[in-house]
Design an enzyme around this catalytic site. Structure first.
Site, PDB file in Angstrom:
ATOM      1  N   SER A 155      11.081  63.435  55.019  1.00 36.30           N
ATOM      2  CA  SER A 155      10.465  62.551  54.021  1.00 36.30           C
ATOM      3  C   SER A 155      10.481  61.126  54.551  1.00 36.30           C
ATOM      4  CB  SER A 155      11.203  62.678  52.682  1.00 36.30           C
ATOM      5  OG  SER A 155      10.450  62.075  51.659  1.00 36.30           O
ATOM      6  N   ASN A 156      10.327  60.133  53.690  1.00 38.72           N
ATOM      7  CA  ASN A 156      10.329  58.733  54.119  1.00 38.72           C
ATOM      8  C   ASN A 156      10.892  57.854  53.011  1.00 38.72           C
ATOM      9  OD1 ASN A 156       8.062  57.779  52.366  1.00 38.72           O
ATOM     10  ND2 ASN A 156       6.986  59.360  53.514  1.00 38.72           N
ATOM     11  N   ARG A 157      10.923  56.549  53.256  1.00 39.92           N
ATOM     12  CA  ARG A 157      11.633  55.632  52.361  1.00 39.92           C
ATOM     13  C   ARG A 157      10.815  55.117  51.190  1.00 39.92           C
ATOM     14  NH1 ARG A 157      16.346  54.121  54.726  1.00 39.92           N
ATOM     15  NH2 ARG A 157      16.437  54.212  57.004  1.00 39.92           N
ATOM     16  N   SER A 158       9.626  55.656  50.955  1.00 38.87           N
ATOM     17  CA  SER A 158       8.810  55.130  49.852  1.00 38.87           C
ATOM     18  C   SER A 158       9.528  55.308  48.515  1.00 38.87           C
ATOM     19  CB  SER A 158       7.476  55.876  49.815  1.00 38.87           C
ATOM     20  OG  SER A 158       6.785  55.537  48.632  1.00 38.87           O
TER      21      SER A 158
ATOM     22  N   ALA B  49       2.962  57.358  50.442  1.00 39.30           N
ATOM     23  CA  ALA B  49       3.369  57.402  51.853  1.00 39.30           C
ATOM     24  C   ALA B  49       3.468  58.884  52.217  1.00 39.30           C
ATOM     25  CB  ALA B  49       4.706  56.694  52.035  1.00 39.30           C
TER      26      ALA B  49
END
Ligand code: CTP
Length: 218
Positions: free
Chosen positions: A26-29, A92
């Site tokens: 995943s990512n930091r959004s 994102a």
């Protein structure tokens, strides 16, 4: 200016791509900017569908939220939510997903250190290229750490969207509460200085309302 009677689909948050039942990419959004945009549009009377990856946020008042996890689910949910006057891709989206996501937890012995990835669908590009039922105004976001405006202008053309909002994520914008942005249109650009994400959202909602009022979309 108001947006009554307009249907707008917004994507927000990260996507989560499972590796196995307990692990994911995943990512930091945080979803903050997309949720703020959905709220600003609903406050002007638009009928808003917010297709959201996993976030800690509550759906804004008057917004219909559809919860998804993966990029493939997000694309399917956006397609289900169409037709719409406007589509805004703020999510994102993870560019890749694991080629296989096992139903059972993987062990080190089975997988070693190699994770096979495949490319996810590009939701913005797919919606912008729809042969039928393309929203009249398709808006993307370009999160860049360097050469922000040049890269965002090129991204607008590459993705086939009408407008793109360029933002510099070299600082704390990603996952943070504030953002500085430039709205890039084919006929001009607007600089929005660093402000909280609600202010950026309101400026975008105003620009959309102006655009729809000037050249009504039927
Ligand atoms: N986007 C999307 N689907 C994807 C990837 C991105 O809809 N699979 C959308 C984002 O919501 C955003 C825009 O495309 O509106 C640009 O996202 P960004 O991550 O900056 O672009 P990438 O396509 O990942 O480009 P690159 O990594 O090459 O800079």
């Amino acid at each position: 200016m108001r947006l009554d009677g307009r249907r707008i689909v917004v994507t927000a948050g990260p996507t989560l791509e499972p590796i196995d039942p307990v692990r994911f990419l995943s990512n930091r959004s945080s979803g903050n900017q997309g949720y703020a945009i959905a709220a600003a549009l609903a406050a002007r009377g638009a009928d808003v569908v917010l297709v959201s990856g996993p976030t800690a946020l509550a759906p804004p008042d008057g917004v219909a939220r559809v919860d998804v996890e993966t990029a493939c689910e997000m694309l399917a949910a956006v397609e289900t939510a169409l037709p719409a006057d406007v589509f805004i891709a703020v999510a994102a989206v993870a560019d890749w997903r694991p080629a296989q996501s096992g139903a059972q937890k993987l062990s080190k012995a089975e997988t070693g250190m190699t994770l096979q990835l495949v490319e996810n669908p590009d939701i913005l590009k797919t919606i912008a290229a729809r042969p039928a039922g393309r929203p009249a105004l398709v808006i993307g976001f370009a999160a860049e750490t360097h050469d922000v405006l040049e890269r965002a202008r090129a991204k607008r053309l590459r993705k086939g969207c009408d407008w793109i909002v360029a933002n510099d994520v070299s600082g704390d914008a990603m996952g943070g509460t504030h953002n500085a942005a430039t709205l890039i249109r084919p006929d001009g650009e607007n600089n929005w200085p660093r402000a909280d994400k609600a202010r950026i959202a309101d400026q975008l909602a105003e620009a959309i309302a102006d655009r729809l009022a000037k050249a009504p979309i039927t």
